[in-house]
Design a protein around this motif. Structure first.
Motif, PDB file in Angstrom:
ATOM      1  N   ILE A 194       0.846  -1.181   0.000  1.00 10.14           N
ATOM      2  CA  ILE A 194       0.000   0.000   0.000  1.00 10.14           C
ATOM      3  C   ILE A 194       0.885   1.236   0.000  1.00 10.14           C
ATOM      4  N   ARG A 195       0.672   2.099  -0.950  1.00 11.90           N
ATOM      5  CA  ARG A 195       1.471   3.306  -0.998  1.00 11.90           C
ATOM      6  C   ARG A 195       1.173   4.185   0.200  1.00 11.90           C
ATOM      7  N   SER A 196       2.181   4.705   0.799  1.00  9.73           N
ATOM      8  CA  SER A 196       1.997   5.617   1.925  1.00  9.73           C
ATOM      9  C   SER A 196       2.012   7.034   1.392  1.00  9.73           C
ATOM     10  N   THR A 197       0.846   7.498   1.009  1.00  7.35           N
ATOM     11  CA  THR A 197       0.715   8.822   0.430  1.00  7.35           C
ATOM     12  C   THR A 197      -0.402   9.553   1.098  1.00  7.35           C
ATOM     13  N   GLY A 204     -10.378   2.209  -3.656  1.00  3.61           N
ATOM     14  CA  GLY A 204      -8.976   2.580  -3.756  1.00  3.61           C
ATOM     15  C   GLY A 204      -8.054   1.390  -3.914  1.00  3.61           C
ATOM     16  N   GLY A 205      -8.601   0.203  -4.193  1.00  8.02           N
ATOM     17  CA  GLY A 205      -7.782  -0.971  -4.414  1.00  8.02           C
ATOM     18  C   GLY A 205      -7.311  -1.669  -3.156  1.00  8.02           C
ATOM     19  N   HIS A 206      -7.923  -1.342  -2.026  1.00  9.09           N
ATOM     20  CA  HIS A 206      -7.540  -1.922  -0.736  1.00  9.09           C
ATOM     21  C   HIS A 206      -8.484  -3.073  -0.387  1.00  9.09           C
ATOM     22  N   GLU A 207      -7.987  -4.015   0.404  1.00 10.79           N
ATOM     23  CA  GLU A 207      -8.845  -5.100   0.877  1.00 10.79           C
ATOM     24  C   GLU A 207      -9.819  -4.568   1.911  1.00 10.79           C
ATOM     25  N   ALA A 222     -27.644  -0.565  14.310  1.00  6.95           N
ATOM     26  CA  ALA A 222     -27.069   0.541  13.548  1.00  6.95           C
ATOM     27  C   ALA A 222     -25.602   0.280  13.226  1.00  6.95           C
ATOM     28  N   GLY A 223     -24.866  -0.294  14.170  1.00  2.56           N
ATOM     29  CA  GLY A 223     -23.456  -0.605  13.931  1.00  2.56           C
ATOM     30  C   GLY A 223     -23.258  -1.632  12.837  1.00  2.56           C
ATOM     31  N   ASP A 224     -24.219  -2.533  12.662  1.00  2.00           N
ATOM     32  CA  ASP A 224     -24.114  -3.545  11.615  1.00  2.00           C
ATOM     33  C   ASP A 224     -24.079  -2.936  10.216  1.00  2.00           C
ATOM     34  N   GLN A 225     -24.534  -1.703  10.093  1.00  2.47           N
ATOM     35  CA  GLN A 225     -24.579  -1.060   8.779  1.00  2.47           C
ATOM     36  C   GLN A 225     -23.273  -0.371   8.405  1.00  2.47           C
ATOM     37  N   LEU A 226     -22.317  -0.302   9.337  1.00  2.00           N
ATOM     38  CA  LEU A 226     -21.113   0.479   9.095  1.00  2.00           C
ATOM     39  C   LEU A 226     -20.040  -0.202   8.246  1.00  2.00           C
ATOM     40  N   PRO A 227     -19.727  -1.509   8.446  1.00  2.00           N
ATOM     41  CA  PRO A 227     -18.607  -2.105   7.699  1.00  2.00           C
ATOM     42  C   PRO A 227     -18.689  -1.980   6.181  1.00  2.00           C
ATOM     43  N   PRO A 228     -19.838  -2.277   5.555  1.00  2.00           N
ATOM     44  CA  PRO A 228     -19.841  -2.160   4.086  1.00  2.00           C
ATOM     45  C   PRO A 228     -19.633  -0.742   3.589  1.00  2.00           C
ATOM     46  N   LEU A 229     -19.944   0.238   4.420  1.00  2.00           N
ATOM     47  CA  LEU A 229     -19.755   1.624   4.006  1.00  2.00           C
ATOM     48  C   LEU A 229     -18.276   1.991   3.996  1.00  2.00           C
ATOM     49  N   LEU A 230     -17.564   1.650   5.065  1.00  2.00           N
ATOM     50  CA  LEU A 230     -16.121   1.867   5.081  1.00  2.00           C
ATOM     51  C   LEU A 230     -15.454   1.077   3.964  1.00  2.00           C
ATOM     52  N   ASP A 231     -15.899  -0.156   3.769  1.00  2.00           N
ATOM     53  CA  ASP A 231     -15.303  -1.013   2.743  1.00  2.00           C
ATOM     54  C   ASP A 231     -15.502  -0.460   1.336  1.00  2.00           C
ATOM     55  N   SER A 232     -16.603   0.252   1.112  1.00  2.00           N
ATOM     56  CA  SER A 232     -16.825   0.805  -0.221  1.00  2.00           C
ATOM     57  C   SER A 232     -15.699   1.761  -0.600  1.00  2.00           C
ATOM     58  N   ALA A 272     -17.570   6.132   3.763  1.00  2.00           N
ATOM     59  CA  ALA A 272     -17.074   5.953   2.392  1.00  2.00           C
ATOM     60  C   ALA A 272     -15.910   6.893   2.126  1.00  2.00           C
ATOM     61  N   GLY A 273     -16.066   8.149   2.558  1.00  2.72           N
ATOM     62  CA  GLY A 273     -14.984   9.103   2.371  1.00  2.72           C
ATOM     63  C   GLY A 273     -13.740   8.729   3.152  1.00  2.72           C
ATOM     64  N   LEU A 274     -13.924   8.233   4.371  1.00  4.52           N
ATOM     65  CA  LEU A 274     -12.777   7.834   5.179  1.00  4.52           C
ATOM     66  C   LEU A 274     -12.066   6.642   4.554  1.00  4.52           C
ATOM     67  N   GLY A 275     -12.834   5.661   4.067  1.00  2.95           N
ATOM     68  CA  GLY A 275     -12.220   4.505   3.412  1.00  2.95           C
ATOM     69  C   GLY A 275     -11.390   4.901   2.211  1.00  2.95           C
ATOM     70  N   SER A 276     -11.902   5.842   1.430  1.00  4.93           N
ATOM     71  CA  SER A 276     -11.143   6.315   0.272  1.00  4.93           C
ATOM     72  C   SER A 276      -9.834   6.958   0.692  1.00  4.93           C
ATOM     73  N   ALA A 277      -9.878   7.715   1.790  1.00  3.51           N
ATOM     74  CA  ALA A 277      -8.673   8.385   2.263  1.00  3.51           C
ATOM     75  C   ALA A 277      -7.638   7.406   2.799  1.00  3.51           C
ATOM     76  N   LEU A 278      -8.089   6.305   3.394  1.00  2.74           N
ATOM     77  CA  LEU A 278      -7.178   5.351   4.012  1.00  2.74           C
ATOM     78  C   LEU A 278      -6.620   4.329   3.035  1.00  2.74           C
ATOM     79  N   ALA A 279      -7.256   4.165   1.877  1.00  2.21           N
ATOM     80  CA  ALA A 279      -6.878   3.101   0.949  1.00  2.21           C
ATOM     81  C   ALA A 279      -5.417   3.175   0.536  1.00  2.21           C
ATOM     82  N   ASP A 280      -4.910   4.371   0.342  1.00  4.26           N
ATOM     83  CA  ASP A 280      -3.539   4.534  -0.104  1.00  4.26           C
ATOM     84  C   ASP A 280      -2.534   4.765   1.012  1.00  4.26           C
TER      85      ASP A 280
END
Length: 439
Positions: A7-10, A214-217, A199-209, A177-185
Protein backbone atom coordinates in the motif's frame (compact mmCIF):
# COMPACT_ATOMS: atom_id res chain seq x y z
CA UNK A 1 -8.60 -9.39 7.59
CA UNK A 2 -5.36 -8.04 6.26
CA UNK A 3 -4.32 -6.38 3.09
CA UNK A 4 -2.39 -8.49 0.58
CA UNK A 5 -0.68 -5.89 -1.52
CA UNK A 6 1.83 -3.16 -0.91
CA UNK A 7 0.00 0.00 0.00
CA UNK A 8 1.47 3.31 -1.00
CA UNK A 9 2.00 5.62 1.93
CA UNK A 10 0.72 8.82 0.43
CA UNK A 11 -1.64 11.59 1.28
CA UNK A 12 -5.28 10.85 0.45
CA UNK A 13 -6.33 11.79 -3.02
CA UNK A 14 -9.72 11.65 -4.61
CA UNK A 15 -12.39 13.65 -6.35
CA UNK A 16 -12.41 17.20 -5.21
CA UNK A 17 -15.58 18.99 -4.41
CA UNK A 18 -16.29 22.61 -4.90
CA UNK A 19 -14.36 25.00 -2.67
CA UNK A 20 -15.83 25.92 0.67
CA UNK A 21 -13.98 29.18 0.83
CA UNK A 22 -17.26 30.95 0.61
CA UNK A 23 -19.46 28.24 2.21
CA UNK A 24 -18.78 26.22 4.42
CA UNK A 25 -25.90 6.32 15.52
CA UNK A 26 -28.14 -0.38 20.83
CA UNK A 27 -30.21 -0.69 23.41
CA UNK A 28 -30.06 0.63 27.00
CA UNK A 29 -32.41 0.38 29.95
CA UNK A 30 -35.90 1.75 29.23
CA UNK A 31 -36.88 4.90 30.99
CA UNK A 32 -39.64 7.47 31.02
CA UNK A 33 -39.58 9.92 28.16
CA UNK A 34 -38.79 13.43 29.23
CA UNK A 35 -40.49 15.90 26.96
CA UNK A 36 -40.52 19.59 27.37
CA UNK A 37 -42.06 22.41 25.45
CA UNK A 38 -40.23 25.64 25.11
CA UNK A 39 -43.24 27.84 25.44
CA UNK A 40 -46.19 25.84 26.72
CA UNK A 41 -45.14 23.02 29.05
CA UNK A 42 -46.28 19.63 27.78
CA UNK A 43 -49.89 20.54 27.12
CA UNK A 44 -51.56 19.96 23.79
CA UNK A 45 -50.66 22.81 21.50
CA UNK A 46 -52.06 23.21 18.00
CA UNK A 47 -49.33 22.21 15.58
CA UNK A 48 -50.87 23.47 12.39
CA UNK A 49 -51.80 26.96 11.51
CA UNK A 50 -54.72 27.81 9.37
CA UNK A 51 -55.02 29.80 6.19
CA UNK A 52 -54.18 33.35 5.35
CA UNK A 53 -53.90 35.57 8.38
CA UNK A 54 -53.75 32.73 10.94
CA UNK A 55 -51.12 33.57 13.53
CA UNK A 56 -51.37 30.36 15.62
CA UNK A 57 -48.15 28.70 16.78
CA UNK A 58 -46.09 26.34 14.64
CA UNK A 59 -45.19 23.27 16.69
CA UNK A 60 -42.17 21.10 15.92
CA UNK A 61 -40.17 18.54 17.90
CA UNK A 62 -36.45 17.85 18.31
CA UNK A 63 -35.29 14.67 20.05
CA UNK A 64 -31.94 13.14 21.06
CA UNK A 65 -30.54 10.81 23.74
CA UNK A 66 -29.47 12.37 27.02
CA UNK A 67 -28.13 11.07 30.35
CA UNK A 68 -27.38 7.57 29.03
CA UNK A 69 -24.37 5.28 29.30
CA UNK A 70 -23.72 5.52 25.57
CA UNK A 71 -23.81 8.40 23.07
CA UNK A 72 -25.58 11.54 24.26
CA UNK A 73 -26.51 14.59 22.20
CA UNK A 74 -28.03 17.12 24.64
CA UNK A 75 -26.84 20.03 22.53
CA UNK A 76 -29.32 19.26 19.76
CA UNK A 77 -32.56 19.90 21.69
CA UNK A 78 -30.85 22.73 23.57
CA UNK A 79 -29.94 24.41 20.30
CA UNK A 80 -33.50 23.94 19.02
CA UNK A 81 -34.86 25.74 22.07
CA UNK A 82 -32.35 28.55 21.63
CA UNK A 83 -33.36 28.85 17.99
CA UNK A 84 -37.01 29.21 18.97
CA UNK A 85 -36.17 31.90 21.52
CA UNK A 86 -34.32 33.85 18.88
CA UNK A 87 -37.02 33.49 16.24
CA UNK A 88 -39.83 34.39 18.61
CA UNK A 89 -37.95 37.45 19.87
CA UNK A 90 -37.99 38.66 16.27
CA UNK A 91 -41.68 38.07 15.70
CA UNK A 92 -41.71 34.36 14.92
CA UNK A 93 -41.81 32.67 11.53
CA UNK A 94 -43.92 34.83 9.29
CA UNK A 95 -45.56 36.29 12.39
CA UNK A 96 -46.27 32.87 13.89
CA UNK A 97 -44.75 31.71 17.16
CA UNK A 98 -42.37 28.74 16.90
CA UNK A 99 -43.19 26.17 19.60
CA UNK A 100 -40.34 23.65 20.07
CA UNK A 101 -41.04 20.40 21.91
CA UNK A 102 -38.04 18.33 23.00
CA UNK A 103 -37.80 14.64 23.85
CA UNK A 104 -35.18 12.24 25.27
CA UNK A 105 -35.13 8.89 23.46
CA UNK A 106 -32.65 7.48 26.03
CA UNK A 107 -30.98 5.41 23.25
CA UNK A 108 -33.95 3.06 23.67
CA UNK A 109 -36.30 1.78 20.96
CA UNK A 110 -39.41 1.98 23.14
CA UNK A 111 -38.68 5.54 24.18
CA UNK A 112 -37.88 6.54 20.59
CA UNK A 113 -41.36 5.39 19.59
CA UNK A 114 -42.83 7.31 22.54
CA UNK A 115 -41.13 10.48 21.31
CA UNK A 116 -42.67 9.99 17.88
CA UNK A 117 -46.12 9.36 19.35
CA UNK A 118 -45.73 12.54 21.39
CA UNK A 119 -45.02 14.46 18.21
CA UNK A 120 -48.25 13.08 16.71
CA UNK A 121 -50.28 13.88 19.83
CA UNK A 122 -48.97 17.44 19.96
CA UNK A 123 -49.74 17.98 16.26
CA UNK A 124 -46.12 18.70 15.37
CA UNK A 125 -45.75 19.74 11.76
CA UNK A 126 -42.21 18.25 11.60
CA UNK A 127 -39.44 16.61 13.61
CA UNK A 128 -36.40 18.80 13.04
CA UNK A 129 -32.68 18.32 13.64
CA UNK A 130 -32.84 15.10 15.69
CA UNK A 131 -30.69 12.09 16.65
CA UNK A 132 -31.85 8.49 17.18
CA UNK A 133 -30.51 5.12 16.11
CA UNK A 134 -33.95 3.51 16.44
CA UNK A 135 -35.44 4.31 13.06
CA UNK A 136 -37.42 1.05 12.99
CA UNK A 137 -39.31 2.28 16.05
CA UNK A 138 -39.98 5.93 15.30
CA UNK A 139 -40.32 6.09 11.53
CA UNK A 140 -43.49 3.93 11.31
CA UNK A 141 -45.16 6.30 13.77
CA UNK A 142 -44.16 9.40 11.85
CA UNK A 143 -45.08 7.82 8.53
CA UNK A 144 -48.51 6.86 9.84
CA UNK A 145 -49.13 10.51 10.71
CA UNK A 146 -47.28 11.79 7.61
CA UNK A 147 -44.98 13.97 9.71
CA UNK A 148 -41.72 14.89 7.93
CA UNK A 149 -38.35 14.16 9.55
CA UNK A 150 -36.05 17.01 8.56
CA UNK A 151 -32.33 16.86 9.22
CA UNK A 152 -31.81 13.64 11.11
CA UNK A 153 -28.25 12.86 12.16
CA UNK A 154 -27.87 10.17 9.50
CA UNK A 155 -27.28 7.16 11.76
CA UNK A 156 -29.46 4.63 9.98
CA UNK A 157 -30.14 3.61 6.40
CA UNK A 158 -33.85 4.28 6.92
CA UNK A 159 -33.09 7.98 7.09
CA UNK A 160 -32.01 7.71 3.46
CA UNK A 161 -34.94 5.58 2.26
CA UNK A 162 -38.09 6.82 3.98
CA UNK A 163 -40.23 9.15 1.86
CA UNK A 164 -40.80 11.21 5.02
CA UNK A 165 -37.07 11.79 5.59
CA UNK A 166 -35.25 14.91 4.40
CA UNK A 167 -31.58 14.53 5.45
CA UNK A 168 -29.21 17.48 5.25
CA UNK A 169 -25.98 15.47 5.24
CA UNK A 170 -24.74 12.11 3.96
CA UNK A 171 -24.82 10.53 7.42
CA UNK A 172 -22.63 7.59 8.28
CA UNK A 173 -22.64 6.37 4.65
CA UNK A 174 -20.81 9.40 3.32
CA UNK A 175 -18.47 9.76 6.32
CA UNK A 176 -17.30 6.16 6.17
CA UNK A 177 -17.07 5.95 2.39
CA UNK A 178 -14.98 9.10 2.37
CA UNK A 179 -12.78 7.83 5.18
CA UNK A 180 -12.22 4.50 3.41
CA UNK A 181 -11.14 6.32 0.27
CA UNK A 182 -8.67 8.39 2.26
CA UNK A 183 -7.18 5.35 4.01
CA UNK A 184 -6.88 3.10 0.95
CA UNK A 185 -3.54 4.53 -0.10
CA UNK A 186 -2.07 5.21 3.31
CA UNK A 187 -2.85 2.17 5.49
CA UNK A 188 -1.94 -1.49 5.69
CA UNK A 189 -4.69 -3.67 7.19
CA UNK A 190 -7.68 -1.75 8.51
CA UNK A 191 -9.76 -2.73 11.55
CA UNK A 192 -13.15 -1.11 12.17
CA UNK A 193 -14.15 -1.07 15.83
CA UNK A 194 -17.88 -0.34 15.96
CA UNK A 195 -20.93 -0.81 18.21
CA UNK A 196 -22.47 -4.26 18.42
CA UNK A 197 -25.88 -2.83 17.53
CA UNK A 198 -28.28 -2.88 14.61
CA UNK A 199 -27.07 0.54 13.55
CA UNK A 200 -23.46 -0.60 13.93
CA UNK A 201 -24.11 -3.55 11.62
CA UNK A 202 -24.58 -1.06 8.78
CA UNK A 203 -21.11 0.48 9.09
CA UNK A 204 -18.61 -2.11 7.70
CA UNK A 205 -19.84 -2.16 4.09
CA UNK A 206 -19.76 1.62 4.01
CA UNK A 207 -16.12 1.87 5.08
CA UNK A 208 -15.30 -1.01 2.74
CA UNK A 209 -16.83 0.81 -0.22
CA UNK A 210 -14.16 3.47 0.11
CA UNK A 211 -11.34 1.01 0.75
CA UNK A 212 -12.24 -1.18 -2.22
CA UNK A 213 -12.62 1.81 -4.52
CA UNK A 214 -8.98 2.58 -3.76
CA UNK A 215 -7.78 -0.97 -4.41
CA UNK A 216 -7.54 -1.92 -0.74
CA UNK A 217 -8.85 -5.10 0.88
CA UNK A 218 -11.92 -4.90 3.08
CA UNK A 219 -11.63 -4.00 6.73
CA UNK A 220 -11.78 -6.41 9.63
CA UNK A 221 -15.09 -5.94 11.45
CA UNK A 222 -14.64 -5.87 15.23
CA UNK A 223 -17.74 -5.46 17.40
CA UNK A 224 -17.68 -3.76 20.79
CA UNK A 225 -20.25 -2.89 23.44
CA UNK A 226 -21.33 0.70 22.93
CA UNK A 227 -21.56 1.40 26.68
CA UNK A 228 -18.37 -0.29 27.94
CA UNK A 229 -16.24 1.46 30.54
CA UNK A 230 -13.02 -0.11 29.18
CA UNK A 231 -11.91 -1.48 25.84
CA UNK A 232 -8.61 -3.11 26.81
CA UNK A 233 -9.49 -6.44 25.14
CA UNK A 234 -10.77 -4.81 21.97
CA UNK A 235 -7.73 -2.54 21.69
CA UNK A 236 -5.37 -5.49 22.18
CA UNK A 237 -7.17 -7.56 19.54
CA UNK A 238 -7.10 -4.73 17.03
CA UNK A 239 -3.42 -4.06 17.55
CA UNK A 240 -2.50 -7.75 17.34
CA UNK A 241 -4.05 -7.77 13.90
CA UNK A 242 -2.37 -4.63 12.67
CA UNK A 243 0.81 -4.85 11.23
CA UNK A 244 3.82 -6.90 11.92
CA UNK A 245 6.03 -7.60 8.92
CA UNK A 246 4.53 -4.88 6.72
CA UNK A 247 6.10 -1.84 5.24
CA UNK A 248 3.06 0.18 6.20
CA UNK A 249 1.46 0.14 9.60
CA UNK A 250 -2.17 -0.74 9.85
CA UNK A 251 -5.01 1.58 10.79
CA UNK A 252 -7.57 1.17 13.56
CA UNK A 253 -10.86 2.97 12.97
CA UNK A 254 -12.96 3.34 16.14
CA UNK A 255 -16.49 4.56 15.43
CA UNK A 256 -18.09 4.32 18.87
CA UNK A 257 -19.70 7.70 19.31
CA UNK A 258 -19.12 9.13 22.76
CA UNK A 259 -17.28 5.94 23.76
CA UNK A 260 -14.54 6.50 21.21
CA UNK A 261 -12.57 8.44 23.83
CA UNK A 262 -12.87 5.49 26.22
CA UNK A 263 -11.54 3.17 23.52
CA UNK A 264 -8.65 5.50 22.87
CA UNK A 265 -7.68 5.48 26.55
CA UNK A 266 -7.33 1.70 26.29
CA UNK A 267 -5.66 1.95 22.90
CA UNK A 268 -3.02 4.39 24.14
CA UNK A 269 -1.89 1.93 26.82
CA UNK A 270 -1.86 -1.05 24.46
CA UNK A 271 -0.12 0.50 21.46
CA UNK A 272 3.38 0.95 22.88
CA UNK A 273 4.60 -2.16 21.05
CA UNK A 274 2.86 -1.10 17.84
CA UNK A 275 4.20 2.39 17.09
CA UNK A 276 3.32 2.30 13.39
CA UNK A 277 -0.39 1.68 13.85
CA UNK A 278 -2.45 4.79 13.11
CA UNK A 279 -6.00 5.74 13.92
CA UNK A 280 -8.77 7.32 11.91
CA UNK A 281 -12.39 8.07 12.63
CA UNK A 282 -15.34 10.32 11.85
CA UNK A 283 -16.62 13.51 13.40
CA UNK A 284 -19.22 12.69 16.01
CA UNK A 285 -16.81 10.10 17.40
CA UNK A 286 -14.00 12.63 17.86
CA UNK A 287 -13.65 16.40 17.96
CA UNK A 288 -10.97 18.82 19.08
CA UNK A 289 -11.92 18.36 22.74
CA UNK A 290 -11.40 14.62 22.37
CA UNK A 291 -8.01 15.16 20.77
CA UNK A 292 -6.98 17.50 23.58
CA UNK A 293 -8.10 15.06 26.27
CA UNK A 294 -6.13 12.23 24.67
CA UNK A 295 -2.84 14.10 24.81
CA UNK A 296 -2.92 16.41 21.82
CA UNK A 297 0.15 16.11 19.63
CA UNK A 298 1.56 13.30 21.80
CA UNK A 299 -1.72 11.37 21.81
CA UNK A 300 -2.96 8.47 19.67
CA UNK A 301 -4.89 10.73 17.28
CA UNK A 302 -1.82 12.51 15.93
CA UNK A 303 -1.76 11.96 12.17
CA UNK A 304 -5.29 10.56 12.15
CA UNK A 305 -7.69 11.34 9.33
CA UNK A 306 -11.16 12.44 10.36
CA UNK A 307 -14.08 12.91 7.99
CA UNK A 308 -16.93 15.33 8.62
CA UNK A 309 -19.94 16.70 6.79
CA UNK A 310 -19.42 20.39 7.11
CA UNK A 311 -16.72 23.06 7.00
CA UNK A 312 -14.49 23.51 10.04
CA UNK A 313 -15.99 25.52 12.87
CA UNK A 314 -13.71 28.42 12.04
CA UNK A 315 -15.40 28.98 8.69
CA UNK A 316 -17.34 32.27 8.50
CA UNK A 317 -20.42 30.35 7.37
CA UNK A 318 -20.92 29.34 11.01
CA UNK A 319 -21.11 32.95 12.22
CA UNK A 320 -24.92 32.81 12.44
CA UNK A 321 -24.81 29.74 14.67
CA UNK A 322 -22.16 31.29 16.89
CA UNK A 323 -24.17 34.49 17.22
CA UNK A 324 -27.27 32.49 18.21
CA UNK A 325 -25.32 30.57 20.85
CA UNK A 326 -23.83 33.76 22.26
CA UNK A 327 -27.19 35.50 22.46
CA UNK A 328 -29.52 32.64 23.41
CA UNK A 329 -27.44 29.77 24.86
CA UNK A 330 -24.59 31.56 26.57
CA UNK A 331 -23.36 29.51 29.50
CA UNK A 332 -25.02 26.29 28.29
CA UNK A 333 -22.08 23.92 27.92
CA UNK A 334 -24.26 21.47 26.00
CA UNK A 335 -24.43 23.82 23.03
CA UNK A 336 -21.06 23.75 21.29
CA UNK A 337 -20.72 25.23 17.81
CA UNK A 338 -18.09 22.58 17.00
CA UNK A 339 -20.45 19.67 17.79
CA UNK A 340 -21.72 17.92 14.66
CA UNK A 341 -25.11 17.35 16.25
CA UNK A 342 -25.53 21.04 17.08
CA UNK A 343 -24.42 21.92 13.58
CA UNK A 344 -26.91 19.51 12.03
CA UNK A 345 -29.76 20.93 14.11
CA UNK A 346 -28.83 24.46 13.05
CA UNK A 347 -28.89 23.47 9.38
CA UNK A 348 -32.17 21.56 9.80
CA UNK A 349 -33.88 24.60 11.29
CA UNK A 350 -32.43 26.73 8.50
CA UNK A 351 -34.19 24.39 6.06
CA UNK A 352 -37.43 24.42 8.03
CA UNK A 353 -37.50 28.19 8.15
CA UNK A 354 -37.23 28.40 4.38
CA UNK A 355 -40.02 25.86 3.97
CA UNK A 356 -42.32 27.95 6.17
CA UNK A 357 -41.36 31.11 4.30
CA UNK A 358 -42.21 29.41 1.01
CA UNK A 359 -45.76 28.85 2.27
CA UNK A 360 -46.35 32.55 2.75
CA UNK A 361 -49.64 33.26 4.51
CA UNK A 362 -50.91 29.74 3.79
CA UNK A 363 -51.49 26.89 6.19
CA UNK A 364 -48.44 25.46 7.94
CA UNK A 365 -49.10 21.79 8.66
CA UNK A 366 -47.32 18.47 8.30
CA UNK A 367 -49.02 18.07 4.92
CA UNK A 368 -48.06 21.48 3.55
CA UNK A 369 -44.49 21.23 4.82
CA UNK A 370 -44.13 17.81 3.22
CA UNK A 371 -45.69 18.90 -0.04
CA UNK A 372 -43.40 21.91 -0.30
CA UNK A 373 -40.37 19.67 0.06
CA UNK A 374 -41.71 16.97 -2.27
CA UNK A 375 -42.61 19.52 -4.94
CA UNK A 376 -38.94 20.35 -5.42
CA UNK A 377 -38.29 23.28 -3.11
CA UNK A 378 -34.57 23.97 -3.20
CA UNK A 379 -33.07 25.42 -0.04
CA UNK A 380 -29.74 27.01 0.66
CA UNK A 381 -27.76 26.71 3.88
CA UNK A 382 -25.44 29.66 3.55
CA UNK A 383 -22.64 27.56 2.10
CA UNK A 384 -22.60 24.93 4.84
CA UNK A 385 -23.88 22.32 2.39
CA UNK A 386 -24.71 22.31 -1.29
CA UNK A 387 -28.19 23.61 -2.06
CA UNK A 388 -30.59 20.86 -0.99
CA UNK A 389 -33.50 19.39 -2.93
CA UNK A 390 -35.09 16.00 -2.19
CA UNK A 391 -36.39 13.67 -4.91
CA UNK A 392 -36.57 9.91 -5.48
CA UNK A 393 -34.65 10.17 -8.73
CA UNK A 394 -31.28 10.89 -7.15
CA UNK A 395 -27.98 9.37 -8.13
CA UNK A 396 -27.95 7.01 -5.14
CA UNK A 397 -31.48 5.61 -5.49
CA UNK A 398 -30.15 2.55 -7.30
CA UNK A 399 -28.09 1.49 -4.27
CA UNK A 400 -30.86 2.06 -1.74
CA UNK A 401 -30.25 5.66 -0.70
CA UNK A 402 -32.93 7.59 -2.60
CA UNK A 403 -33.03 10.40 -0.02
CA UNK A 404 -29.29 10.95 0.20
CA UNK A 405 -28.91 14.22 -1.65
CA UNK A 406 -25.72 15.56 -0.07
CA UNK A 407 -22.83 13.09 -0.31
CA UNK A 408 -20.11 15.66 0.33
CA UNK A 409 -17.61 15.18 3.14
CA UNK A 410 -14.66 17.19 4.35
CA UNK A 411 -11.35 15.58 5.22
CA UNK A 412 -9.42 16.74 8.27
CA UNK A 413 -6.23 15.50 9.87
CA UNK A 414 -4.73 15.91 13.35
CA UNK A 415 -1.49 17.83 13.00
CA UNK A 416 0.43 18.96 16.07
CA UNK A 417 -2.63 18.18 18.14
CA UNK A 418 -5.03 20.30 16.07
CA UNK A 419 -7.78 19.23 13.70
CA UNK A 420 -7.03 21.01 10.45
CA UNK A 421 -8.20 20.66 6.88
CA UNK A 422 -6.33 17.91 5.02
CA UNK A 423 -7.69 19.10 1.71
CA UNK A 424 -9.30 22.27 0.51
CA UNK A 425 -12.99 21.98 -0.24
CA UNK A 426 -15.17 18.89 -0.07
CA UNK A 427 -15.06 15.37 -1.49
CA UNK A 428 -18.16 14.03 -3.22
CA UNK A 429 -18.62 10.35 -2.22
CA UNK A 430 -21.47 9.67 -4.64
CA UNK A 431 -19.46 7.42 -6.97
CA UNK A 432 -17.96 5.49 -4.06
CA UNK A 433 -21.37 4.90 -2.50
CA UNK A 434 -22.77 3.75 -5.82
CA UNK A 435 -20.50 0.71 -5.47
CA UNK A 436 -21.27 0.05 -1.79
CA UNK A 437 -22.62 -3.40 -0.87
CA UNK A 438 -25.34 -2.31 1.51
CA UNK A 439 -27.99 -4.93 0.70
Amino acid sequence: MTGRRPIRSTSPDGPRGRSRATRTAALSAGALVACASLAAGCGVVPGATGGSGDDGPITVMTWAPQDTGATNKPGMPALAQAYARSVNAQGGLGGRKLNVLTCNDHNDSVDAAKCARRAVKENAVAVVGSYSQHADSFFPVLEGARIPYIGGYGLTNTEFTSPLSYPVNGGQPALLAGLGSALADSCGPVTLVRPDTIAGDQLPPLLDSGLVSGGHERSHDQRAAEDATSYDDQAGQALAREGTGRAEGGCVVPVLGDRTGTFMDSFRRAREDHPDVRTATVLGSVDQTTVNASGGASGPYEGAYVTGWYPSVGDPAWDGLKKLIKEQAFGDNDVDAADAGVQTTWIAYTVFRQVVESLGDGEVSADTVRRALDDGLEVGTGGLTPDLRWTFAGKLASVGFPRLVNAEVTLQVVREGRLVAAREGAVDTTKTLQNADVA
